[in-house]
Scaffold this motif. Structure first.
Motif, PDB file in Angstrom:
ATOM      1  N   ILE A  51      50.708  42.525  39.839  1.00  0.00           N
ATOM      2  CA  ILE A  51      49.280  42.198  39.949  1.00  0.00           C
ATOM      3  C   ILE A  51      48.411  43.446  39.933  1.00  0.00           C
ATOM      4  O   ILE A  51      47.481  43.545  39.133  1.00  0.00           O
ATOM      5  N   PHE A  52      48.692  44.411  40.807  1.00  0.00           N
ATOM      6  CA  PHE A  52      47.805  45.576  40.873  1.00  0.00           C
ATOM      7  C   PHE A  52      47.827  46.422  39.598  1.00  0.00           C
ATOM      8  O   PHE A  52      46.765  46.901  39.175  1.00  0.00           O
ATOM      9  N   PRO A  53      48.971  46.614  38.941  1.00  0.00           N
ATOM     10  CA  PRO A  53      48.918  47.350  37.670  1.00  0.00           C
ATOM     11  C   PRO A  53      48.069  46.645  36.597  1.00  0.00           C
ATOM     12  O   PRO A  53      47.589  47.286  35.667  1.00  0.00           O
ATOM     13  N   ASN A  54      47.885  45.346  36.726  1.00  0.00           N
ATOM     14  CA  ASN A  54      47.071  44.566  35.785  1.00  0.00           C
ATOM     15  C   ASN A  54      45.838  43.978  36.472  1.00  0.00           C
ATOM     16  O   ASN A  54      45.390  42.883  36.124  1.00  0.00           O
ATOM     17  N   ILE A  55      45.272  44.704  37.424  1.00  0.00           N
ATOM     18  CA  ILE A  55      44.230  44.150  38.279  1.00  0.00           C
ATOM     19  C   ILE A  55      42.946  43.822  37.512  1.00  0.00           C
ATOM     20  O   ILE A  55      42.255  42.854  37.856  1.00  0.00           O
ATOM     21  N   THR A  56      42.625  44.553  36.477  1.00  0.00           N
ATOM     22  CA  THR A  56      41.403  44.248  35.737  1.00  0.00           C
ATOM     23  C   THR A  56      41.503  42.873  35.090  1.00  0.00           C
ATOM     24  O   THR A  56      40.581  42.057  35.193  1.00  0.00           O
ATOM     25  N   VAL A  57      42.626  42.598  34.453  1.00  0.00           N
ATOM     26  CA  VAL A  57      42.822  41.292  33.822  1.00  0.00           C
ATOM     27  C   VAL A  57      42.858  40.197  34.878  1.00  0.00           C
ATOM     28  O   VAL A  57      42.244  39.137  34.713  1.00  0.00           O
ATOM     29  N   CYS A  58      43.564  40.444  35.992  1.00  0.00           N
ATOM     30  CA  CYS A  58      43.655  39.436  37.053  1.00  0.00           C
ATOM     31  C   CYS A  58      42.289  39.157  37.675  1.00  0.00           C
ATOM     32  O   CYS A  58      41.965  38.005  37.970  1.00  0.00           O
ATOM     33  N   ALA A  59      41.484  40.195  37.876  1.00  0.00           N
ATOM     34  CA  ALA A  59      40.147  40.004  38.452  1.00  0.00           C
ATOM     35  C   ALA A  59      39.255  39.209  37.499  1.00  0.00           C
ATOM     36  O   ALA A  59      38.467  38.367  37.936  1.00  0.00           O
ATOM     37  N   LEU A  60      39.386  39.457  36.210  1.00  0.00           N
ATOM     38  CA  LEU A  60      38.579  38.704  35.248  1.00  0.00           C
ATOM     39  C   LEU A  60      39.032  37.240  35.179  1.00  0.00           C
ATOM     40  O   LEU A  60      38.196  36.341  35.067  1.00  0.00           O
ATOM     41  N   PHE A  61      40.343  36.992  35.268  1.00  0.00           N
ATOM     42  CA  PHE A  61      40.823  35.607  35.337  1.00  0.00           C
ATOM     43  C   PHE A  61      40.325  34.922  36.607  1.00  0.00           C
ATOM     44  O   PHE A  61      39.973  33.747  36.592  1.00  0.00           O
ATOM     45  N   LEU A  62      40.293  35.656  37.708  1.00  0.00           N
ATOM     46  CA  LEU A  62      39.778  35.105  38.955  1.00  0.00           C
ATOM     47  C   LEU A  62      38.302  34.747  38.815  1.00  0.00           C
ATOM     48  O   LEU A  62      37.860  33.699  39.310  1.00  0.00           O
ATOM     49  N   ALA A  63      37.538  35.582  38.129  1.00  0.00           N
ATOM     50  CA  ALA A  63      36.117  35.290  37.903  1.00  0.00           C
ATOM     51  C   ALA A  63      35.946  34.022  37.071  1.00  0.00           C
ATOM     52  O   ALA A  63      35.101  33.179  37.385  1.00  0.00           O
ATOM     53  N   VAL A  64      36.755  33.859  36.039  1.00  0.00           N
ATOM     54  CA  VAL A  64      36.684  32.645  35.216  1.00  0.00           C
ATOM     55  C   VAL A  64      37.051  31.423  36.055  1.00  0.00           C
ATOM     56  O   VAL A  64      36.409  30.369  35.958  1.00  0.00           O
ATOM     57  N   PHE A  65      38.074  31.548  36.900  1.00  0.00           N
ATOM     58  CA  PHE A  65      38.469  30.458  37.782  1.00  0.00           C
ATOM     59  C   PHE A  65      37.330  30.079  38.714  1.00  0.00           C
ATOM     60  O   PHE A  65      37.049  28.890  38.926  1.00  0.00           O
ATOM     61  N   GLU A  66      36.649  31.069  39.277  1.00  0.00           N
ATOM     62  CA  GLU A  66      35.548  30.785  40.202  1.00  0.00           C
ATOM     63  C   GLU A  66      34.386  30.093  39.496  1.00  0.00           C
ATOM     64  O   GLU A  66      33.769  29.186  40.059  1.00  0.00           O
ATOM     65  N   ILE A  67      34.088  30.495  38.292  1.00  0.00           N
ATOM     66  CA  ILE A  67      33.033  29.828  37.534  1.00  0.00           C
ATOM     67  C   ILE A  67      33.410  28.370  37.279  1.00  0.00           C
ATOM     68  O   ILE A  67      32.588  27.460  37.450  1.00  0.00           O
ATOM     69  N   ALA A  68      34.653  28.149  36.877  1.00  0.00           N
ATOM     70  CA  ALA A  68      35.110  26.780  36.591  1.00  0.00           C
ATOM     71  C   ALA A  68      35.055  25.909  37.838  1.00  0.00           C
ATOM     72  O   ALA A  68      34.573  24.771  37.792  1.00  0.00           O
TER      73      ALA A  68
END
Length: 78
Positions: A51-68
């Motif tokens: 997760i942390f090595p790919n945190i930018t992608v994970c944070a952006l997926f989290l943002a999309v999830f929150e919008i949905a």
């Protein structure tokens, strides 16, 4: 009262995505501490290893999830 709470939670999600986009793009090291607060060792290992090595992608997926979730909460129907 139920609709008021739903609206508050929806607003929380619809505004929360902004912080994840900002932190994911401009300050990803902020998320590092979350892996050290996990209750289970396998979660810490997962956080450090993937997760942390790919945190930018994970944070952006989290943002999309929150919008949905925010839009689903304010949408009509069940």
């Amino acid at each position: 009262m139920k609709n008021v709470m739903r609206g508050f939670v929806a607003l929380w999600y619809l505004l929360g995505w902004i912080s994840h986009v900002y932190l994911g793009l401009f300050s990803p090291d902020t998320y590092q501490v979350f892996g050290e607060t996990a209750l289970f060792p396998f979660v810490t290992a997962l956080w450090r290893g993937w997760i942390f090595p790919n945190i930018t992608v994970c944070a952006l997926f989290l943002a999309v999830f929150e919008i949905a979730v925010g839009f689903l909460l304010i949408s009509k129907g069940k």
